[in-house]
Design a protein around this motif. Structure first.
Motif, PDB file in Angstrom:
ATOM      1  N   TYR A  17       0.822  -1.211   0.000  1.00  0.00           N
ATOM      2  CA  TYR A  17       0.000   0.000   0.000  1.00  0.00           C
ATOM      3  C   TYR A  17       0.861   1.269   0.000  1.00  0.00           C
ATOM      4  N   ARG A  65      -2.436  -0.830   9.905  1.00  0.00           N
ATOM      5  CA  ARG A  65      -3.059  -0.018   8.834  1.00  0.00           C
ATOM      6  C   ARG A  65      -3.957   1.027   9.508  1.00  0.00           C
ATOM      7  N   GLN A  70      -8.009   1.896   6.075  1.00  0.00           N
ATOM      8  CA  GLN A  70      -9.006   0.815   6.036  1.00  0.00           C
ATOM      9  C   GLN A  70     -10.237   1.290   5.250  1.00  0.00           C
ATOM     10  N   PHE A  82     -13.194  -9.103   1.110  1.00  0.00           N
ATOM     11  CA  PHE A  82     -11.744  -8.991   1.078  1.00  0.00           C
ATOM     12  C   PHE A  82     -11.197  -7.781   1.860  1.00  0.00           C
ATOM     13  N   ALA A  84     -11.990  -5.741   5.755  1.00  0.00           N
ATOM     14  CA  ALA A  84     -12.814  -5.630   6.966  1.00  0.00           C
ATOM     15  C   ALA A  84     -13.514  -4.273   6.998  1.00  0.00           C
ATOM     16  N   HIS A  92      -6.266  -4.981  11.341  1.00  0.00           N
ATOM     17  CA  HIS A  92      -5.083  -4.182  10.952  1.00  0.00           C
ATOM     18  C   HIS A  92      -5.041  -2.847  11.712  1.00  0.00           C
ATOM     19  N   ASP A  99      -0.332  -9.295   6.756  1.00  0.00           N
ATOM     20  CA  ASP A  99      -0.500  -9.905   5.435  1.00  0.00           C
ATOM     21  C   ASP A  99       0.900 -10.308   4.987  1.00  0.00           C
ATOM     22  N   ASP A 118      -3.818 -10.097  -2.221  1.00  0.00           N
ATOM     23  CA  ASP A 118      -5.035  -9.309  -2.459  1.00  0.00           C
ATOM     24  C   ASP A 118      -5.757  -9.684  -3.751  1.00  0.00           C
ATOM     25  N   GLU A 158      -8.693 -15.461   2.547  1.00  0.00           N
ATOM     26  CA  GLU A 158      -7.392 -14.892   2.141  1.00  0.00           C
ATOM     27  C   GLU A 158      -6.241 -15.716   2.728  1.00  0.00           C
TER      28      GLU A 158
HETATM   29  C1  LIG Z   1      -7.260  -5.913   2.273  1.00  0.00           C
HETATM   30  C2  LIG Z   1      -6.621  -7.203   2.720  1.00  0.00           C
HETATM   31  N1  LIG Z   1      -5.221  -7.122   2.524  1.00  0.00           N
HETATM   32  C3  LIG Z   1      -6.978  -7.497   4.152  1.00  0.00           C
HETATM   33  O1  LIG Z   1      -6.194  -7.263   5.031  1.00  0.00           O
HETATM   34  N2  LIG Z   1      -8.208  -7.974   4.356  1.00  0.00           N
HETATM   35  C4  LIG Z   1      -8.717  -8.194   5.677  1.00  0.00           C
HETATM   36  C5  LIG Z   1     -10.055  -8.859   5.633  1.00  0.00           C
HETATM   37  C6  LIG Z   1      -8.807  -6.892   6.467  1.00  0.00           C
HETATM   38  O2  LIG Z   1      -9.055  -5.834   5.880  1.00  0.00           O
HETATM   39  O3  LIG Z   1      -8.688  -6.984   7.697  1.00  0.00           O
END
Ligand SMILES: C[C@@H](N)C(=O)N[C@H](C)C(=O)O
Ligand SMILES: [Zn+2]
Length: 183
Positions: A17, A65, A70, A82, A84, A92, A99, A118, A158
């Motif tokens: 990202y 993140r 998000q 894919f 949350a 995150h 990931d 992803d 995932e």
């Molecule tokens: C967006 C993807 N890399 C990811 O982390 N998905 C999970 C479900 C999340 O967003 O927590």
């Protein structure tokens, strides 16, 4: 406080990202950093020690993140399985998700996982079977085993996403909460 995953012989930081190589199509992070909550960091160190015994390392795609990002990811993806829901906080933004994939320490090559990070497809699911090679199924099982043994939960759709269980009481963090973070 979040702790950094540092790039070492067994760790590659490939923070997608922070590049345009992601499903948003542009960098949504200013800095390619990988931060984790203290307990998640300890669980990562446990998984890494186990991977290294097998001659493997981890390529990290994402860790902490900020909640702002998000929301950007949520808006960018059509299949909400894919990402949350930012309204719920997610793992995150609590600093307890990773990931990642595996690479071979001897060659530097990633282990084939059948789909890319992803990749929004049913083939990315742990339960996928049709259309995946024996090697891919073995590699996903290896990643799952290494992470599970270190205390991580998997996420069925995932193969690359792992998070610590029971994190709902932890705060959801924004960029302002983490000045050393990705934003
Ligand atoms: C967006 C993807 N890399 C990811 O982390 N998905 C999970 C479900 C999340 O967003 O927590
Ligand atoms: Zn994830």
């Amino acid at each position: 406080m979040l702790l950094p995953i540092k790039e070492t012989a067994g760790v590659i930081l490939d923070i997608r990202y922070a590049s345009d190589n992601n499903f948003v199509g542009r960098a949504v992070y200013a800095r390619p950093v990988a931060l984790l909550h203290r307990e998640a960091h300890a669980a990562f160190v446990r998984a890494l020690a186990r991977a290294q015994v097998l001659g493997l390392g981890f390529r990290i795609f994402d860790a902490f993140r900020p909640i702002e990002v998000q929301s950007i990811l949520w808006d960018a993806v059509s299949d909400k399985t894919f990402v949350a829901d930012p309204a719920l906080g997610g793992t995150h933004p609590r600093g307890i998700a990773l990931d990642l994939t595996l690479f071979d320490l001897a060659t530097g090559e990633d282990l084939p996982m059948g789909t890319g990070f992803d990749a929004v497809t049913p083939l990315s699911a742990h339960g996928a079977l049709e259309g995946l090679s024996a090697e891919v199924i073995r590699n996903r099982a290896l990643l799952l085993g290494l992470m599970s043994a270190a205390g991580w939960d998997s996420y069925e759709p995932e193969w690359w996403h792992y998070n610590l269980p029971d994190g709902d009481a932890l705060p959801v963090l924004s960029a302002a909460d983490v000045p050393e973070g990705p934003l």
